[in-house]
Design an enzyme around this catalytic site. Structure first.
Site, PDB file in Angstrom:
ATOM      1  N   HIS A  71       0.856  -1.189   0.000  1.00 26.42           N
ATOM      2  CA  HIS A  71       0.000   0.000   0.000  1.00 26.42           C
ATOM      3  C   HIS A  71       0.889   1.236   0.000  1.00 26.42           C
ATOM      4  CE1 HIS A  71       0.872  -0.560   4.246  1.00 26.42           C
ATOM      5  NE2 HIS A  71       0.150   0.483   4.641  1.00 26.42           N
ATOM      6  N   HIS A  73       1.280   3.867   2.106  1.00 25.90           N
ATOM      7  CA  HIS A  73       1.754   4.612   3.292  1.00 25.90           C
ATOM      8  C   HIS A  73       3.272   4.772   3.227  1.00 25.90           C
ATOM      9  CE1 HIS A  73      -2.097   3.672   5.818  1.00 25.90           C
ATOM     10  NE2 HIS A  73      -2.272   4.597   4.894  1.00 25.90           N
ATOM     11  N   ASP A  75       5.808   4.910   5.129  1.00 26.31           N
ATOM     12  CA  ASP A  75       6.821   4.061   5.779  1.00 26.31           C
ATOM     13  C   ASP A  75       7.036   2.752   5.010  1.00 26.31           C
ATOM     14  OD1 ASP A  75       4.165   3.453   6.771  1.00 26.31           O
ATOM     15  OD2 ASP A  75       5.103   2.112   8.227  1.00 26.31           O
ATOM     16  N   HIS A  76       6.172   2.452   4.051  1.00 28.53           N
ATOM     17  CA  HIS A  76       6.342   1.272   3.189  1.00 28.53           C
ATOM     18  C   HIS A  76       6.841   1.647   1.796  1.00 28.53           C
ATOM     19  CE1 HIS A  76       4.043  -1.566   5.823  1.00 28.53           C
ATOM     20  NE2 HIS A  76       3.682  -0.385   6.311  1.00 28.53           N
TER      21      HIS A  76
HETATM   22 ZN   LIG Z   1      -0.106   1.458   6.574  1.00 28.38          ZN
END
Ligand SMILES: [Zn+2]
Length: 274
Positions: A71, A73, A75-76
């Site tokens: 996904h 977000h 931090d990914h």
């Molecule tokens: Zn997330």
């Protein structure tokens, strides 16, 4: 000395933990390198450049065939563009993930086989709930399931209104359960070698939270902060908003089921927050 941020979980499966520990990221975001020579990189992680050099260190003389995103977000996904350039590999994710992350790449749909010249074949599964753009990836051969933020290795996943959706979340959990995975490889926290009980616990936790909120409403709570006071223990600084956005997600679901609920729209949070 062994690098505490890098762990080989099995032949062809290495987890690299980003150095971004925090209340929403637990001990850091997990990136995975999967395969033996032509690898897949799942969730390249956050903007910490040390993380990208660690990925380099594990890849060594081998190559990366694709960068997969569960996904959008940050931090990914924050390092996805740079990882794609550095390794000469396309970014693959749901169409909405690519759009939100502002990335060119290959859009994946539910059920797509993902084997872009890598020596491991994965299936992409649309699993909304934590975020509406969320996908998980299953290696059919080993039944490794890369769960992103849908299921974490410890604690519970954040379902925050308005991008998170409790009904979709429960449906996605049931879907993962039906896949009978051997291992869960989460976006945060340790790998899970006993997936079925963890998935069952996640479902129970979510339904218990819903029951607590219904009890608070029945007892007269008339606002999101009043529900929070009734349902949650005192929270560390900076987590109250997350608790209220999580309550709002439950209220949206209850409202869809015909419950009369207090106003909750104000508790929406930006989609890029984890
Ligand atoms: Zn997330």
């Amino acid at each position: 000395m062994a690098d505490p941020f890098v762990t080989e979980l099995a032949p062809g499966l290495t987890v690299l933990r980003a150095d971004n520990a925090g209340p929403m990221t637990l001990d850091g975001t997990c990136s995975y390198l999967v395969g033996s020579n032509r690898l897949v990189l799942i969730d390249p992680g956050s903007g910490d450049r040390g993380h990208l050099s660690r990925i380099h260190g594990v890849v060594r003389g081998r190559s990366i065939a694709a960068v997969l995103l569960t996904h959008s977000h940050s931090d990914h996904a924050e390092l996805a563009g740079e990882a794609s350039r550095v390794f000469g590999a396309p970014v693959l994710g749901s169409r909405e993930t690519l759009r939100r992350a502002g990335l060119e790449g290959g859009a994946l749909a539910d059920g797509d086989q993902v084997s872009p010249g890598a020596d491991i074949a994965l299936i992409a599964l649309a699993t909304p709930g934590h975020s509406s753009d969320h996908m998980t990836f299953l290696s059919e051969e080993d039944r490794w399931l890369f769960t992103g933020d849908l299921v974490l290795g410890e604690g519970s996943s954040a379902i925050l209104h308005p991008d998170g959706n409790v009904g979709e979340y429960l449906a996605s959990l049931s879907r993962l359960y039906a896949l009978r995975p051997a291992w869960l490889l989460p976006g945060h926290g340790p790998a899970v070698a006993d997936p079925m009980s963890l998935l069952a616990n996640y479902r129970t936790h979510r339904l218990e939270r819903e029951a607590q909120i219904i009890r608070a409403l029945t007892a007269g709570a008339r606002s999101v902060p009043e529900i929070r006071a009734a349902v949650y223990d005192p929270l560390p600084e900076g987590l109250a908003w997350a608790a209220e956005a999580a309550i709002a997600a439950h209220l949206a679901s209850l409202s869809d089921s015909g419950y009369e609920v207090p106003p909750f729209e104000a508790y929406g949070v930006p989609a890029e927050d984890d």
